[in-house]
Design a protein around this motif. Structure first.
Motif, PDB file in Angstrom:
ATOM      1  N   VAL A  28       0.846  -1.205   0.000  1.00  0.00           N
ATOM      2  CA  VAL A  28       0.000   0.000   0.000  1.00  0.00           C
ATOM      3  C   VAL A  28       0.874   1.245   0.000  1.00  0.00           C
ATOM      4  CG1 VAL A  28      -1.603   1.345   1.400  1.00  0.00           C
ATOM      5  CG2 VAL A  28      -1.982  -1.096   1.093  1.00  0.00           C
ATOM      6  N   TRP A  29       1.908   1.219   0.804  1.00  0.00           N
ATOM      7  CA  TRP A  29       2.836   2.351   0.886  1.00  0.00           C
ATOM      8  C   TRP A  29       3.441   2.635  -0.481  1.00  0.00           C
ATOM      9  CZ3 TRP A  29       4.306   3.885   6.126  1.00  0.00           C
ATOM     10  CH2 TRP A  29       5.151   4.995   6.161  1.00  0.00           C
ATOM     11  N   SER A  30       3.856   1.578  -1.146  1.00  0.00           N
ATOM     12  CA  SER A  30       4.463   1.729  -2.465  1.00  0.00           C
ATOM     13  C   SER A  30       3.442   2.265  -3.473  1.00  0.00           C
ATOM     14  CB  SER A  30       5.011   0.376  -2.923  1.00  0.00           C
ATOM     15  OG  SER A  30       5.457   0.457  -4.260  1.00  0.00           O
ATOM     16  N   ALA A  31       2.212   1.745  -3.405  1.00  0.00           N
ATOM     17  CA  ALA A  31       1.177   2.194  -4.337  1.00  0.00           C
ATOM     18  C   ALA A  31       0.844   3.667  -4.118  1.00  0.00           C
ATOM     19  CB  ALA A  31      -0.078   1.349  -4.169  1.00  0.00           C
ATOM     20  N   LEU A  32       0.794   4.073  -2.868  1.00  0.00           N
ATOM     21  CA  LEU A  32       0.504   5.479  -2.569  1.00  0.00           C
ATOM     22  C   LEU A  32       1.593   6.381  -3.144  1.00  0.00           C
ATOM     23  CD1 LEU A  32      -0.705   5.184   1.146  1.00  0.00           C
ATOM     24  CD2 LEU A  32      -2.080   5.953  -0.790  1.00  0.00           C
ATOM     25  N   GLY A  33       2.814   5.929  -3.016  1.00  0.00           N
ATOM     26  CA  GLY A  33       3.917   6.752  -3.488  1.00  0.00           C
ATOM     27  C   GLY A  33       4.042   6.815  -4.989  1.00  0.00           C
TER      28      GLY A  33
ATOM     29  N   LEU B 205      -7.384   2.184  -5.195  1.00  0.00           N
ATOM     30  CA  LEU B 205      -6.650   2.936  -4.179  1.00  0.00           C
ATOM     31  C   LEU B 205      -7.336   4.274  -3.910  1.00  0.00           C
ATOM     32  CD1 LEU B 205      -4.197   2.970  -2.359  1.00  0.00           C
ATOM     33  CD2 LEU B 205      -2.853   3.872  -4.267  1.00  0.00           C
ATOM     34  N   GLN B 206      -7.713   4.981  -4.981  1.00  0.00           N
ATOM     35  CA  GLN B 206      -8.371   6.271  -4.803  1.00  0.00           C
ATOM     36  C   GLN B 206      -9.716   6.090  -4.092  1.00  0.00           C
ATOM     37  OE1 GLN B 206      -7.233   9.419  -5.371  1.00  0.00           O
ATOM     38  NE2 GLN B 206      -9.141  10.090  -4.408  1.00  0.00           N
ATOM     39  N   ARG B 207     -10.397   4.997  -4.431  1.00  0.00           N
ATOM     40  CA  ARG B 207     -11.688   4.745  -3.784  1.00  0.00           C
ATOM     41  C   ARG B 207     -11.490   4.501  -2.285  1.00  0.00           C
ATOM     42  NH1 ARG B 207     -14.856   0.030  -6.506  1.00  0.00           N
ATOM     43  NH2 ARG B 207     -14.671   1.477  -8.236  1.00  0.00           N
ATOM     44  N   ALA B 208     -10.455   3.728  -1.957  1.00  0.00           N
ATOM     45  CA  ALA B 208     -10.185   3.452  -0.549  1.00  0.00           C
ATOM     46  C   ALA B 208      -9.814   4.739   0.187  1.00  0.00           C
ATOM     47  CB  ALA B 208      -9.055   2.428  -0.421  1.00  0.00           C
ATOM     48  N   ILE B 209      -9.008   5.571  -0.464  1.00  0.00           N
ATOM     49  CA  ILE B 209      -8.635   6.859   0.148  1.00  0.00           C
ATOM     50  C   ILE B 209      -9.889   7.683   0.386  1.00  0.00           C
ATOM     51  CG2 ILE B 209      -7.447   9.041  -0.271  1.00  0.00           C
ATOM     52  CD1 ILE B 209      -5.325   7.445  -1.821  1.00  0.00           C
ATOM     53  N   GLY B 210     -10.812   7.645  -0.572  1.00  0.00           N
ATOM     54  CA  GLY B 210     -12.042   8.415  -0.453  1.00  0.00           C
ATOM     55  C   GLY B 210     -12.930   7.959   0.694  1.00  0.00           C
TER      56      GLY B 210
ATOM     57  N   LEU C 187      -6.335   1.581   5.187  1.00  0.00           N
ATOM     58  CA  LEU C 187      -6.228   1.357   3.746  1.00  0.00           C
ATOM     59  C   LEU C 187      -5.848  -0.090   3.467  1.00  0.00           C
ATOM     60  CD1 LEU C 187      -4.402   4.552   2.380  1.00  0.00           C
ATOM     61  CD2 LEU C 187      -6.766   3.869   2.005  1.00  0.00           C
ATOM     62  N   ARG C 188      -4.948  -0.577   4.236  1.00  0.00           N
ATOM     63  CA  ARG C 188      -4.518  -1.972   4.075  1.00  0.00           C
ATOM     64  C   ARG C 188      -5.716  -2.915   4.206  1.00  0.00           C
ATOM     65  NH1 ARG C 188      -3.647  -6.559   3.528  1.00  0.00           N
ATOM     66  NH2 ARG C 188      -2.386  -7.985   4.789  1.00  0.00           N
ATOM     67  N   GLU C 189      -6.567  -2.663   5.204  1.00  0.00           N
ATOM     68  CA  GLU C 189      -7.745  -3.512   5.395  1.00  0.00           C
ATOM     69  C   GLU C 189      -8.726  -3.363   4.242  1.00  0.00           C
ATOM     70  OE1 GLU C 189      -7.568  -2.863  10.238  1.00  0.00           O
ATOM     71  OE2 GLU C 189      -9.379  -2.320   9.124  1.00  0.00           O
ATOM     72  N   LYS C 190      -8.925  -2.117   3.788  1.00  0.00           N
ATOM     73  CA  LYS C 190      -9.901  -1.876   2.715  1.00  0.00           C
ATOM     74  C   LYS C 190      -9.446  -2.530   1.417  1.00  0.00           C
ATOM     75  CE  LYS C 190     -11.833   2.472   4.430  1.00  0.00           C
ATOM     76  NZ  LYS C 190     -13.222   2.006   4.529  1.00  0.00           N
ATOM     77  N   LEU C 191      -8.141  -2.613   1.234  1.00  0.00           N
ATOM     78  CA  LEU C 191      -7.626  -3.160  -0.014  1.00  0.00           C
ATOM     79  C   LEU C 191      -7.342  -4.653   0.078  1.00  0.00           C
ATOM     80  CD1 LEU C 191      -5.239  -0.196  -0.867  1.00  0.00           C
ATOM     81  CD2 LEU C 191      -7.345  -0.809  -2.065  1.00  0.00           C
ATOM     82  N   GLU C 192      -7.617  -5.249   1.211  1.00  0.00           N
ATOM     83  CA  GLU C 192      -7.390  -6.680   1.402  1.00  0.00           C
ATOM     84  C   GLU C 192      -8.132  -7.522   0.355  1.00  0.00           C
ATOM     85  OE1 GLU C 192      -5.352  -8.230   3.331  1.00  0.00           O
ATOM     86  OE2 GLU C 192      -6.085 -10.266   2.939  1.00  0.00           O
ATOM     87  N   PRO C 193      -9.405  -7.178   0.041  1.00  0.00           N
ATOM     88  CA  PRO C 193     -10.118  -7.995  -0.946  1.00  0.00           C
ATOM     89  C   PRO C 193      -9.481  -7.970  -2.341  1.00  0.00           C
ATOM     90  CG  PRO C 193     -11.666  -6.677   0.326  1.00  0.00           C
ATOM     91  CD  PRO C 193     -10.299  -6.170   0.662  1.00  0.00           C
ATOM     92  N   VAL C 194      -8.712  -6.939  -2.635  1.00  0.00           N
ATOM     93  CA  VAL C 194      -8.097  -6.841  -3.964  1.00  0.00           C
ATOM     94  C   VAL C 194      -6.582  -6.818  -3.832  1.00  0.00           C
ATOM     95  CG1 VAL C 194     -10.036  -5.738  -5.130  1.00  0.00           C
ATOM     96  CG2 VAL C 194      -8.389  -4.336  -3.887  1.00  0.00           C
ATOM     97  N   LYS C 195      -6.072  -7.510  -2.812  1.00  0.00           N
ATOM     98  CA  LYS C 195      -4.639  -7.410  -2.540  1.00  0.00           C
ATOM     99  C   LYS C 195      -3.797  -7.965  -3.682  1.00  0.00           C
ATOM    100  CE  LYS C 195      -4.506 -11.706   0.128  1.00  0.00           C
ATOM    101  NZ  LYS C 195      -4.196 -12.317   1.449  1.00  0.00           N
ATOM    102  N   GLU C 196      -4.389  -8.765  -4.537  1.00  0.00           N
ATOM    103  CA  GLU C 196      -3.612  -9.317  -5.647  1.00  0.00           C
ATOM    104  C   GLU C 196      -3.211  -8.228  -6.641  1.00  0.00           C
ATOM    105  OE1 GLU C 196      -6.703  -9.991  -4.993  1.00  0.00           O
ATOM    106  OE2 GLU C 196      -7.944  -9.481  -6.741  1.00  0.00           O
ATOM    107  N   LEU C 197      -3.889  -7.095  -6.573  1.00  0.00           N
ATOM    108  CA  LEU C 197      -3.538  -5.984  -7.458  1.00  0.00           C
ATOM    109  C   LEU C 197      -2.323  -5.211  -6.954  1.00  0.00           C
ATOM    110  CD1 LEU C 197      -7.070  -4.469  -8.192  1.00  0.00           C
ATOM    111  CD2 LEU C 197      -5.675  -5.866  -9.730  1.00  0.00           C
ATOM    112  N   PHE C 198      -1.944  -5.422  -5.714  1.00  0.00           N
ATOM    113  CA  PHE C 198      -0.874  -4.602  -5.106  1.00  0.00           C
ATOM    114  C   PHE C 198       0.375  -5.412  -4.815  1.00  0.00           C
ATOM    115  CE2 PHE C 198      -3.217  -0.722  -4.494  1.00  0.00           C
ATOM    116  CZ  PHE C 198      -4.538  -1.139  -4.547  1.00  0.00           C
TER     117      PHE C 198
END
Lengths: 251, 193
Positions: free
Chosen positions: A55-60, B132-137, B182-193
């Motif tokens: 996540v940190w990397s993606a944010l950056g 990511l933007q959606r999670a930030i939002g 953010l980490r928790e929100k993106l857990e369902p799509v963690k394969e993208l990160f």
């Protein structure tokens, strides 16, 4: 910097609380060792760490988003309407004159009237002043009754997603007509059926009209037709030949 | 821009010089817009926020004493504009150019579409960036502001504290919480990160 004693074992809750600082390098050496030791033994916390780092990397690496090509133009036009005296700090209200300037102008009006009496004939000027009054007469003299071909009028072409936009800048376009009513102008490019006319009102100092066109105008100048709306008194339509700037497109 | 150049530019803005304002906009418009967009997640609203922020800057520039970093002051204004709008929960109208330019009845194009990236370019944004933007939002406002200021604008904890008017410790703890959220929100799509 997060400081702590080195502990032989940390719980997952404690570790995860510190993971963000751990990733950013904001934990001291003692705590780093403690966290390292825990991570060696705990696959779940290793997974949390990996996720946090991702996540940190993606944010950056998020791409920077830029404003549209006319953002600055729009902003400057808003400023030129200048209700709060941004561009002219001495102007703090919507009035065009301050009282001091008005009183001074009144004196100037009489002086100017006297000069005109000598040069243009007493009878005509006296009649005009008598009809308008000294202040209105001065305002009428100082506010141009038609668009001027003053230095500064220009046109700039910039390519957009659908053809492009011709940005026309007109200076000292009359804001009020002879009866003191606001004037609206129709601005169009002469001879271009692909470009609709746009309607603008003058700010008094600088007015911009954005004219969408399918293709850029040819040549080094462009003919712009400026027509006041019906009923405008003392304002005539004009066609101005404006120098065309294509530098925005590198042309 | 060097510090000395920036001070001169700000002094000229204080005198109401249009050219100085123009240069200031050119220098900061991308940073302002990017921050605004990452805060609100909407191109048109980002445009509105950016315009309002610059207008506030120009109205208040005479009050800027120069004892703080100008960009930090600017970021504070942008963030406050965003937070003010959130508080008022305005329904945004896409006015932009229509405020002072109208098209004839038979005209074809609306000029407002040029205030931001086109739909085509938006579609090209990666799926990861969208999630990511959606999670930030979905983060609370202050956490969102901190995430954007730290990770996309590169501000330090101290600078973020100054922008948001918070203590550094508060910034650190909320930022940590935001990252974990953010980490928790993106857990369902963690394969993208």
């Amino acid at each position: 910097m997060v400081r702590g004693r080195r502990v032989t074992s940390m719980h997952c809750i404690d570790t995860r609380e510190l993971l963000s600082d751990y990733v950013s390098g904001d934990v001291d050496a003692a705590l780093t060792v403690s966290i390292d030791n825990h991570l060696e033994r705990c696959s779940e916390c290793r997974g949390e760490l990996a996720g946090l780092r991702a996540v940190w990397s993606a944010l950056g690496s998020m791409e920077r988003v830029e404003p549209g090509p006319f953002f600055r133009e729009n902003l400057l036009t808003r400023m030129e309407r200048d209700p709060d005296g941004i561009l002219n700090p001495s102007r703090r209200s919507s009035r065009w004159w301050t009282l001091g300037q008005l009183l001074q102008a009144r004196s100037l009006a009489f002086a100017a009237a006297a000069l005109v009496l000598v040069m243009a004939g007493a009878e005509v000027v006296q009649t005009q002043r008598a009809e308008l009054g000294p202040i209105s007469w001065l305002v009428h003299q100082l506010m141009p009754s038609q668009p001027t071909a003053a230095h500064g009028n220009s046109a700039e072409w910039t390519t957009g997603p659908k053809g492009g936009i011709l940005i026309v800048r007109l200076y000292n376009l009359a804001r009020l007509d002879g009866a003191g009513h606001p004037v609206t102008y129709h601005v169009s490019v002469d001879g271009r059926a692909d470009g609709p006319a746009v309607r603008v009102t003058s700010s008094g100092w600088s007015t911009r009209a954005l004219l969408p066109l399918a293709t850029p105008p040819a040549g080094k100048s462009v003919q712009v037709h400026i027509v006041p709306t019906d009923g405008s008194i003392g304002i005539s339509e004009q066609t101005l030949s404006l120098p065309l700037d294509r530098s925005a497109d590198g042309l | 821009m060097s510090d000395a150049s920036e001070r001169l530019l700000i002094d000229n803005c204080k005198r109401g010089e249009k050219a100085a304002f123009d240069t200031l906009i050119k220098s900061y418009e991308k940073r302002v817009y990017n921050l605004a967009y990452r805060l609100c997640g909407n191109y048109d609203e980002a445009n509105d926020i950016s315009v309002d922020a610059f207008l506030r800057v120009f109205q208040a520039v005479k009050l800027f004493r120069g004892d703080a970093n100008f960009s930090t002051w600017l970021y504070r204004i942008v963030t406050n504009v965003y937070l003010d709008r959130r508080k008022r929960s305005l329904n945004k109208q896409h006015l932009s150019l229509e405020e002072y330019i109208e098209l004839e009845e038979n005209s074809v194009a609306r000029q407002v579409e040029d205030t931001g990236p086109t739909p085509a370019s938006s579609a090209e944004e990666s799926e990861r960036a969208v999630f990511l933007q959606r999670a930030i939002g979905e983060l609370p406002d202050y956490q969102r502001a901190m995430i954007v200021l730290f990770h996309t604008e590169g501000l330090s904890y101290e600078e973020i504290a100054e922008v948001l008017g918070l203590k550094i410790g508060t910034v650190k703890s909320r930022l940590n919480r935001a990252r974990l959220t953010l980490r928790e929100k993106l857990e369902p799509v963690k394969e993208l990160f």
